[in-house]
Design a protein around this motif. Sequence first.
Motif, PDB file in Angstrom:
ATOM      1  N   ALA A 244       0.796  -1.234   0.000  1.00 15.70           N
ATOM      2  CA  ALA A 244       0.000   0.000   0.000  1.00 15.70           C
ATOM      3  C   ALA A 244       0.823   1.276   0.000  1.00 15.70           C
ATOM      4  CB  ALA A 244      -0.940   0.016   1.206  1.00 15.70           C
ATOM      5  N   TYR A 245       1.960   1.283   0.673  1.00 17.29           N
ATOM      6  CA  TYR A 245       2.677   2.521   0.894  1.00 17.29           C
ATOM      7  C   TYR A 245       3.528   2.918  -0.305  1.00 17.29           C
ATOM      8  CZ  TYR A 245       1.207   1.606   5.684  1.00 17.29           C
ATOM      9  OH  TYR A 245       0.461   1.349   6.799  1.00 17.29           O
ATOM     10  N   THR A 246       2.832   3.352  -1.331  1.00 18.71           N
ATOM     11  CA  THR A 246       3.487   3.902  -2.521  1.00 18.71           C
ATOM     12  C   THR A 246       2.795   5.216  -2.847  1.00 18.71           C
ATOM     13  OG1 THR A 246       1.994   2.741  -4.025  1.00 18.71           O
ATOM     14  CG2 THR A 246       4.042   1.615  -3.444  1.00 18.71           C
ATOM     15  N   GLY A 247       3.481   6.082  -3.528  1.00 19.17           N
ATOM     16  CA  GLY A 247       2.890   7.379  -3.847  1.00 19.17           C
ATOM     17  C   GLY A 247       2.592   8.139  -2.568  1.00 19.17           C
ATOM     18  N   ASP A 248       1.385   8.675  -2.474  1.00 19.14           N
ATOM     19  CA  ASP A 248       0.997   9.472  -1.307  1.00 19.14           C
ATOM     20  C   ASP A 248       0.366   8.651  -0.186  1.00 19.14           C
ATOM     21  OD1 ASP A 248       1.889  11.818  -2.461  1.00 19.14           O
ATOM     22  OD2 ASP A 248      -0.038  12.229  -3.423  1.00 19.14           O
ATOM     23  N   VAL A 249       0.135   7.363  -0.404  1.00 16.12           N
ATOM     24  CA  VAL A 249      -0.528   6.535   0.612  1.00 16.12           C
ATOM     25  C   VAL A 249       0.385   6.382   1.817  1.00 16.12           C
ATOM     26  CG1 VAL A 249      -1.496   4.267   1.140  1.00 16.12           C
ATOM     27  CG2 VAL A 249      -1.878   5.284  -1.115  1.00 16.12           C
ATOM     28  N   ASN A 250      -0.133   6.765   2.995  1.00 16.75           N
ATOM     29  CA  ASN A 250       0.663   6.654   4.213  1.00 16.75           C
ATOM     30  C   ASN A 250      -0.112   6.040   5.378  1.00 16.75           C
ATOM     31  OD1 ASN A 250      -0.990   8.720   5.132  1.00 16.75           O
ATOM     32  ND2 ASN A 250       0.509  10.309   4.692  1.00 16.75           N
ATOM     33  N   ALA A 251      -1.335   5.518   5.112  1.00  9.88           N
ATOM     34  CA  ALA A 251      -2.114   4.905   6.189  1.00  9.88           C
ATOM     35  C   ALA A 251      -3.000   3.798   5.637  1.00  9.88           C
ATOM     36  CB  ALA A 251      -2.969   5.951   6.888  1.00  9.88           C
ATOM     37  N   VAL A 252      -3.226   2.786   6.483  1.00  7.05           N
ATOM     38  CA  VAL A 252      -4.121   1.674   6.159  1.00  7.05           C
ATOM     39  C   VAL A 252      -5.079   1.517   7.333  1.00  7.05           C
ATOM     40  CG1 VAL A 252      -4.305  -0.821   5.795  1.00  7.05           C
ATOM     41  CG2 VAL A 252      -2.435   0.451   4.736  1.00  7.05           C
ATOM     42  N   THR A 253      -6.361   1.393   7.034  1.00  6.43           N
ATOM     43  CA  THR A 253      -7.369   1.170   8.066  1.00  6.43           C
ATOM     44  C   THR A 253      -8.182  -0.052   7.680  1.00  6.43           C
ATOM     45  OG1 THR A 253      -7.550   3.537   8.472  1.00  6.43           O
ATOM     46  CG2 THR A 253      -9.344   2.174   9.272  1.00  6.43           C
ATOM     47  N   VAL A 254      -8.440  -0.922   8.659  1.00  6.36           N
ATOM     48  CA  VAL A 254      -9.263  -2.114   8.439  1.00  6.36           C
ATOM     49  C   VAL A 254     -10.534  -1.956   9.258  1.00  6.36           C
ATOM     50  CG1 VAL A 254      -9.398  -4.631   8.603  1.00  6.36           C
ATOM     51  CG2 VAL A 254      -7.209  -3.539   8.059  1.00  6.36           C
ATOM     52  N   LEU A 255     -11.678  -2.091   8.583  1.00  2.00           N
ATOM     53  CA  LEU A 255     -12.973  -1.933   9.231  1.00  2.00           C
ATOM     54  C   LEU A 255     -13.715  -3.259   9.307  1.00  2.00           C
ATOM     55  CD1 LEU A 255     -14.235   1.281   7.376  1.00  2.00           C
ATOM     56  CD2 LEU A 255     -13.009   1.150   9.557  1.00  2.00           C
ATOM     57  N   ALA A 256     -14.496  -3.432  10.362  1.00  6.71           N
ATOM     58  CA  ALA A 256     -15.379  -4.592  10.501  1.00  6.71           C
ATOM     59  C   ALA A 256     -16.593  -4.378   9.604  1.00  6.71           C
ATOM     60  CB  ALA A 256     -15.830  -4.717  11.956  1.00  6.71           C
ATOM     61  N   ALA A 257     -17.407  -5.401   9.466  1.00  6.00           N
ATOM     62  CA  ALA A 257     -18.636  -5.294   8.670  1.00  6.00           C
ATOM     63  C   ALA A 257     -19.542  -4.200   9.228  1.00  6.00           C
ATOM     64  CB  ALA A 257     -19.359  -6.628   8.643  1.00  6.00           C
ATOM     65  N   SER A 258     -19.489  -3.962  10.529  1.00  2.00           N
ATOM     66  CA  SER A 258     -20.316  -2.939  11.170  1.00  2.00           C
ATOM     67  C   SER A 258     -19.801  -1.524  10.918  1.00  2.00           C
ATOM     68  CB  SER A 258     -20.348  -3.180  12.678  1.00  2.00           C
ATOM     69  OG  SER A 258     -19.067  -2.922  13.237  1.00  2.00           O
ATOM     70  N   GLY A 259     -18.586  -1.416  10.382  1.00  2.00           N
ATOM     71  CA  GLY A 259     -17.965  -0.117  10.178  1.00  2.00           C
ATOM     72  C   GLY A 259     -17.007   0.262  11.298  1.00  2.00           C
ATOM     73  N   ALA A 260     -16.924  -0.574  12.321  1.00  2.00           N
ATOM     74  CA  ALA A 260     -16.006  -0.302  13.433  1.00  2.00           C
ATOM     75  C   ALA A 260     -14.562  -0.472  12.968  1.00  2.00           C
ATOM     76  CB  ALA A 260     -16.293  -1.251  14.595  1.00  2.00           C
ATOM     77  N   GLU A 261     -13.703   0.422  13.408  1.00  2.00           N
ATOM     78  CA  GLU A 261     -12.281   0.336  13.065  1.00  2.00           C
ATOM     79  C   GLU A 261     -11.642  -0.777  13.896  1.00  2.00           C
ATOM     80  OE1 GLU A 261      -9.000   3.280  14.259  1.00  2.00           O
ATOM     81  OE2 GLU A 261      -9.643   3.925  12.255  1.00  2.00           O
ATOM     82  N   LEU A 262     -11.023  -1.737  13.212  1.00  2.75           N
ATOM     83  CA  LEU A 262     -10.387  -2.870  13.897  1.00  2.75           C
ATOM     84  C   LEU A 262      -8.881  -2.724  13.993  1.00  2.75           C
ATOM     85  CD1 LEU A 262     -12.345  -5.858  12.311  1.00  2.75           C
ATOM     86  CD2 LEU A 262     -12.711  -4.792  14.539  1.00  2.75           C
ATOM     87  N   ALA A 263      -8.263  -2.171  12.943  1.00  6.11           N
ATOM     88  CA  ALA A 263      -6.805  -2.035  12.923  1.00  6.11           C
ATOM     89  C   ALA A 263      -6.427  -0.831  12.075  1.00  6.11           C
ATOM     90  CB  ALA A 263      -6.154  -3.294  12.368  1.00  6.11           C
ATOM     91  N   ILE A 264      -5.257  -0.273  12.404  1.00  5.70           N
ATOM     92  CA  ILE A 264      -4.757   0.865  11.643  1.00  5.70           C
ATOM     93  C   ILE A 264      -3.244   0.766  11.558  1.00  5.70           C
ATOM     94  CG2 ILE A 264      -4.619   2.371  13.665  1.00  5.70           C
ATOM     95  CD1 ILE A 264      -5.526   4.658  11.683  1.00  5.70           C
ATOM     96  N   GLY A 265      -2.735   1.207  10.439  1.00  9.59           N
ATOM     97  CA  GLY A 265      -1.292   1.216  10.249  1.00  9.59           C
ATOM     98  C   GLY A 265      -0.864   2.498   9.579  1.00  9.59           C
ATOM     99  N   ILE A 266       0.366   2.905   9.852  1.00 10.93           N
ATOM    100  CA  ILE A 266       0.950   4.054   9.170  1.00 10.93           C
ATOM    101  C   ILE A 266       2.302   3.644   8.614  1.00 10.93           C
ATOM    102  CG2 ILE A 266      -0.293   5.823  10.467  1.00 10.93           C
ATOM    103  CD1 ILE A 266       2.246   6.216  12.144  1.00 10.93           C
ATOM    104  N   SER A 267       2.674   4.296   7.569  1.00 12.78           N
ATOM    105  CA  SER A 267       3.932   3.984   6.901  1.00 12.78           C
ATOM    106  C   SER A 267       5.097   4.066   7.876  1.00 12.78           C
ATOM    107  CB  SER A 267       4.157   4.972   5.754  1.00 12.78           C
ATOM    108  OG  SER A 267       5.338   4.668   5.066  1.00 12.78           O
ATOM    109  N   GLY A 268       5.923   3.028   7.875  1.00 11.58           N
ATOM    110  CA  GLY A 268       7.107   2.997   8.734  1.00 11.58           C
ATOM    111  C   GLY A 268       6.854   2.466  10.134  1.00 11.58           C
ATOM    112  N   ALA A 269       5.629   2.034  10.415  1.00  9.83           N
ATOM    113  CA  ALA A 269       5.313   1.505  11.744  1.00  9.83           C
ATOM    114  C   ALA A 269       4.462   0.241  11.595  1.00  9.83           C
ATOM    115  CB  ALA A 269       4.566   2.540  12.559  1.00  9.83           C
ATOM    116  N   LYS A 270       4.459  -0.581  12.652  1.00  9.25           N
ATOM    117  CA  LYS A 270       3.629  -1.782  12.639  1.00  9.25           C
ATOM    118  C   LYS A 270       2.168  -1.404  12.790  1.00  9.25           C
ATOM    119  CE  LYS A 270       6.287  -5.647  14.128  1.00  9.25           C
ATOM    120  NZ  LYS A 270       5.588  -6.719  13.556  1.00  9.25           N
ATOM    121  N   CYS A 271       1.299  -2.227  12.245  1.00 10.43           N
ATOM    122  CA  CYS A 271      -0.138  -2.034  12.424  1.00 10.43           C
ATOM    123  C   CYS A 271      -0.511  -2.271  13.871  1.00 10.43           C
ATOM    124  CB  CYS A 271      -0.914  -2.995  11.524  1.00 10.43           C
ATOM    125  SG  CYS A 271      -0.804  -2.605   9.769  1.00 10.43           S
ATOM    126  N   MET A 272      -1.553  -1.597  14.319  1.00  5.64           N
ATOM    127  CA  MET A 272      -2.032  -1.759  15.689  1.00  5.64           C
ATOM    128  C   MET A 272      -3.532  -2.014  15.671  1.00  5.64           C
ATOM    129  SD  MET A 272      -0.067   1.419  17.604  1.00  5.64           S
ATOM    130  CE  MET A 272      -1.287   2.545  17.028  1.00  5.64           C
TER     131      MET A 272
END
Length: 132
Positions: free
Chosen positions: A101-129
């Motif tokens: 994912a981290y190419t160009g301007d992309v610097n964050a990844v978010t994973v959502l549950a089916a309900s829309g709740a945020e389950l995990a997030i990651g930023i470029s250069g760091a582990k996902c949490m």
Amino acid sequence: MRTRSRSISLLASTILGLTLGLTACGDEADPVPPAVAGTSAAAPPDSCGGAGDRVKDHLNSAEVSSVAVNGQCTSVVITTTLGDDAATAALRFCESAAEVAYTGDVNAVTVLAASGAELAIGISGAKCMASA
């Protein structure tokens, strides 16, 4: 007096004629074309250098409902069929997505549950949490 009543009569006839004419135009509106069965609108192209498509192809999972790139191509949002308690699976999706994912301007990844709740997030250069 006769001229005035004739003018009013002529004015009333003109208004009546215009009203009927405009009403008739409403009946002749172009019909709405019927939908063609079995067709669907094509998905819009990924305008962020293919980041969304690259992540979706890389994850290649039936649990991934959609992948969208938000902002000014800065964040990849992965919507899943996961439940609100699936933090471990969400972390795996986040870490896997981070691989491409981290190419160009992309610097964050978010994973959502089916309900829309945020389950995990990651930023470029760091582990996902996992989200709280």
